[in-house]
Design an enzyme around this catalytic site. Structure first.
Site, PDB file in Angstrom:
ATOM      1  N   LYS A 130      56.183  36.323  33.482  1.00  0.00           N
ATOM      2  CA  LYS A 130      55.134  37.307  33.196  1.00  0.00           C
ATOM      3  C   LYS A 130      55.318  38.462  34.156  1.00  0.00           C
ATOM      4  O   LYS A 130      55.845  38.283  35.260  1.00  0.00           O
ATOM      5  CB  LYS A 130      53.750  36.701  33.409  1.00  0.00           C
ATOM      6  CG  LYS A 130      52.654  37.405  32.666  1.00  0.00           C
ATOM      7  CD  LYS A 130      52.572  36.894  31.240  1.00  0.00           C
ATOM      8  CE  LYS A 130      51.575  37.635  30.398  1.00  0.00           C
ATOM      9  NZ  LYS A 130      51.362  36.965  29.119  1.00  0.00           N
ATOM     10  N   ASP A 170      51.257  42.501  26.451  1.00  0.00           N
ATOM     11  CA  ASP A 170      50.070  41.712  26.836  1.00  0.00           C
ATOM     12  C   ASP A 170      48.934  42.739  26.978  1.00  0.00           C
ATOM     13  O   ASP A 170      49.033  43.835  26.398  1.00  0.00           O
ATOM     14  CB  ASP A 170      50.328  40.931  28.141  1.00  0.00           C
ATOM     15  CG  ASP A 170      49.275  39.848  28.400  1.00  0.00           C
ATOM     16  OD1 ASP A 170      49.344  38.783  27.768  1.00  0.00           O
ATOM     17  OD2 ASP A 170      48.362  40.072  29.230  1.00  0.00           O
TER      18      ASP A 170
END
Ligand code: NDP
Ligand code: 2IT
Length: 451
Positions: A130, A170
């Protein structure tokens, strides 16, 4: 510690807290997984001896970097960017990029940790990562966002690659940002590869990637209900968020005859007691991705809606709650209110939207509770399919992809059932997802020896 010495769960978590000071979100995510898998782990001596959990809870690497950019008034702005590469035991690192002022190393470490298990659950060969930055896209012009994205990629490009690490979107990172970052990667490296997913359809993107997370979450709900012999039609659903995941979850609910009644943003929520129409959902999509306005404007445009400033939607009576905004947005009091109002299922569209207290309460009250790593895996699954199409230099049809998404969500559901079914037939989906995701990564790590 000698080989094979056992520490209990409390001892393990003490170590995690000691090694990660000031990182509450990361500790929370590790605790949720550790609580669930500890018994399973205890019964497999090889996982213990090889310290597999300890190793998965230590990212392979955390890259942190300065991102300088110039705003429209000529001011020099400085942000911090990160890429957390948690684990690549089963495939190249894979996971989204988040641009939001709340982004910290702790948040990205929790997300990369969760992503590792989520990606394993999809059955596709993807490791967990991430990244992102503490950049606030709100109120920025397109040119400012472009300059930020270009500066961000000017450092990130060294750490990613189609067979190394493949970021995607995201919170705060959608089609616009992916386009700017892909353009900069291509410019720097002179390579046209599948280094990012969520790309535009003209330059290697996959059909249904945009819709996949929200649609997948609703397919997961359908699977959970079907497993108990229930259908989805007519169910009243509260949803938080009004971004990519929330709007596509609402859309699929409408298509399947259910009734989504709320959406929200960080300022408040809107309530449409009769349920959103497709036209209203399209209006919200345009509001959030083109006009970039606030959800309060919906209540001005549609008199059937009420706006509740500064509130979250969990007090609205519903059959199903689908949090799709951000972490820790549904706490224990919210969970109690939902259950008291007759809610039968909570589906995490967002990553870790329920606090640990709420998770414990929902598990104990035995509602259907779908953890994010299972329920929102449809997005990264179609990202995996985008990678496959890019490698083969082909594009699959929408029908093929819709079917693959449904099949993958069913596969994830069934893996949860396999590992999470209790003696009385109740399925603990959190436990099932944690064990199934852990086992695949752990077994690959065992094969590699001590690395
Ligand atoms: P978007 O940026 O499209 O939308 C985010 C939504 O959540 C907005 O409505 C935003 O409101 C709200 N929100 C964000 N941060 C906060 C906050 N701190 N407090 C209250 N509301 C907040 O993001 P996505 O829809 O893509 O992501 C939503 C969630 O789903 C995240 O948890 C993400 O990690 C997860 N997810 C996303 C996937 C994807 O494919 N996009 C895949 C799997 C999970 P505002 O505009 O006011 O900030
Ligand atoms: O949390 C997630 O799974 C995502 N943001 C999507 C990641 C991806 O690589 O598509």
């Amino acid at each position: 510690m000698a080989r094979g010495d056992h520490v209990d769960l409390a001892g393990f978590m003490d170590g995690v807290r000691r090694r990660n000071p000031g990182q509450p979100e990361f500790v929370q995510a590790v605790q949720e997984v550790a609580e669930d898998i500890y018994d399973f782990f205890e019964s497999h001596e090889e996982y213990h001896a090889e310290q597999i959990l300890r190793r998965i809870a230590e990212p392979d690497r955390v890259v942190s970097f300065r991102v300088c950019w110039e705003d429209d008034r000529g001011n020099i702005r400085v942000q911090r960017g990160w890429r957390v590469q948690n684990n690549n035991a089963i495939g190249p690192y894979k996971g989204g990029l988040r641009f939001h002022p709340s982004v910290t190393e702790s948040v990205l470490k929790f997300l990369a940790f969760e992503q590792t298990f989520k990606n394993a659950l999809t059955g596709l060969p993807m490791g967990g990562a991430k990244g992102g930055a503490n950049f606030n896209p709100r109120g920025k012009s397109d040119r400012e966002v472009m300059r930020f994205c270009q500066s961000f990629m000017t450092e990130l490009y060294r750490h990613v690659g189609a067979d190394v690490d493949v970021p995607a979107g995201d919170i705060g990172v959608g089609a616009r940002e992916i386009g700017y970052m892909f353009g900069q990667y291509k410019r720097i490296t002179n390579q046209f590869t599948g280094v990012l997913t969520g790309k535009g359809l003209e330059f290697g993107g996959s059909l249904i990637r945009t819709e996949a997370t929200g649609y997948g979450a609703v397919y997961f709900l359908e699977n959970m209900l079907a497993h108990r012999g229930q259908g989805i039609a007519g169910l009243v659903c509260t949803i938080s968020g009004s971004g990519n995941v929330a709007t596509h979850a609402a859309e699929k609910l409408v298509q399947l005859g259910a009734k989504p009644v709320t959406l929200s943003d960080s300022d408040g929520f809107i309530h449409v007691p009769g349920g959103f129409t497709q036209e209203q959902i399209d209006w919200v999509k345009d509001l959030k991705t083109v006009r970039r306005g606030r959800i309060a404007e919906f209540a001005e445009a549609f008199p059937a809606a009420s706006y509740h400033e500064g509130e979250r939607p969990w007090g609205v009576p519903c059959d199903v709650a689908i949090p799709c905004a951000t972490q820790n947005e549904l706490d224990e009091d919210d969970a109690k209110r939902l259950v008291a109002n007759g809610c039968i299922a909570v589906v995490e569209g967002a990553n870790m939207p329920t606090t640990l207290g709420a998770t414990h309460y929902l598990k104990a009250s035995r509602v259907l509770f779908a953890p994010g790593k299972a329920a929102n895996a449809g997005g990264v699954a179609v990202s995996g399919l985008e990678m496959a199409q890019n490698s083969a230099r082909i594009s699959w049809s929408e029908e093929q992809l819709q079917q693959l998404l449904k099949d993958i969500m069913k596969g994830i559901h069934d893996r949860c059932v396999k590992w999470g079914t209790e003696a009385d037939g109740h399925v603990d989906y959190v436990k099932g997802a944690n064990i199934a995701g852990f086992k695949k990564v752990a077994d690959a790590m065992l094969a590699y020896g001590v690395v």
